[in-house]
Design a protein around this motif. Structure first.
Motif, short mmCIF file in Angstrom:
data_model
loop_
_atom_site.label_atom_id
_atom_site.label_comp_id
_atom_site.label_asym_id
_atom_site.label_seq_id
_atom_site.Cartn_x
_atom_site.Cartn_y
_atom_site.Cartn_z
N SER A 3 0.83 -1.20 0.00
CA SER A 3 0.00 0.00 0.00
C SER A 3 0.87 1.26 0.00
CB SER A 3 -0.92 0.01 1.22
OG SER A 3 -0.16 0.22 2.39
N GLU A 4 0.24 2.37 -0.33
CA GLU A 4 0.96 3.65 -0.34
C GLU A 4 1.48 4.00 1.05
OE1 GLU A 4 -1.23 6.83 -2.12
OE2 GLU A 4 -1.47 5.78 -4.02
N GLU A 5 0.70 3.68 2.08
CA GLU A 5 1.12 3.98 3.45
C GLU A 5 2.37 3.20 3.82
OE1 GLU A 5 -2.14 2.93 2.78
OE2 GLU A 5 -2.91 4.98 2.70
N ASP A 25 8.48 -6.22 0.59
CA ASP A 25 8.01 -7.53 0.15
C ASP A 25 9.19 -8.37 -0.34
OD1 ASP A 25 6.45 -9.64 -0.63
OD2 ASP A 25 5.61 -8.66 -2.39
N PRO A 26 9.97 -8.92 0.59
CA PRO A 26 11.18 -9.66 0.18
C PRO A 26 10.90 -10.92 -0.61
CG PRO A 26 10.88 -9.75 2.57
CD PRO A 26 9.84 -8.83 2.02
N LEU A 34 5.93 -2.67 -7.59
CA LEU A 34 6.39 -1.57 -6.74
C LEU A 34 6.74 -0.36 -7.61
CD1 LEU A 34 7.17 -0.37 -4.03
CD2 LEU A 34 9.40 -1.48 -4.26
N GLN A 35 7.39 -0.59 -8.73
CA GLN A 35 7.73 0.51 -9.64
C GLN A 35 6.47 1.20 -10.13
OE1 GLN A 35 10.91 1.39 -10.40
NE2 GLN A 35 10.33 3.03 -11.76
N ARG A 40 2.81 5.97 -9.85
CA ARG A 40 1.51 6.57 -9.56
C ARG A 40 1.61 7.56 -8.41
NH1 ARG A 40 -1.91 2.16 -8.08
NH2 ARG A 40 -0.29 0.70 -8.61
N MET A 41 2.39 7.21 -7.39
CA MET A 41 2.58 8.10 -6.24
C MET A 41 3.35 9.35 -6.65
SD MET A 41 3.34 5.34 -3.23
CE MET A 41 3.57 6.56 -1.93
N ARG A 42 4.30 9.21 -7.58
CA ARG A 42 5.04 10.37 -8.06
C ARG A 42 4.11 11.31 -8.83
NH1 ARG A 42 9.63 10.28 -12.63
NH2 ARG A 42 7.74 10.04 -13.83
#
Length: 59
Positions: A3-5, A25-26, A34-35, A40-42
């Protein structure tokens, strides 16, 4: 799914994508989800990418 958090919490200091994935998330083999989330967050103005260091950080 990360999640974003979780991403914002993991970015307490700037990090490259692979070390960031190892914290979140190993067990995942691909950094693509994740990328995608980071991009999207950027676009939303929540994180930034420093092209000179190759690291993501909070805004």
């Amino acid at each position: 799914m990360t999640s974003e958090e979780d991403v914002l919490a993991a970015l307490d200091k700037p990090a490259a994508i692979y070390p960031l994935q190892q914290r979140l998330d190993p067990s995942s083999k691909s950094t693509d989800p994740l990328q995608d989330l980071l991009m999207r967050m950027r676009a939303a103005g929540k994180v930034k990418f420093d092209i000179k260091t190759g690291k993501w950080s909070r805004v």
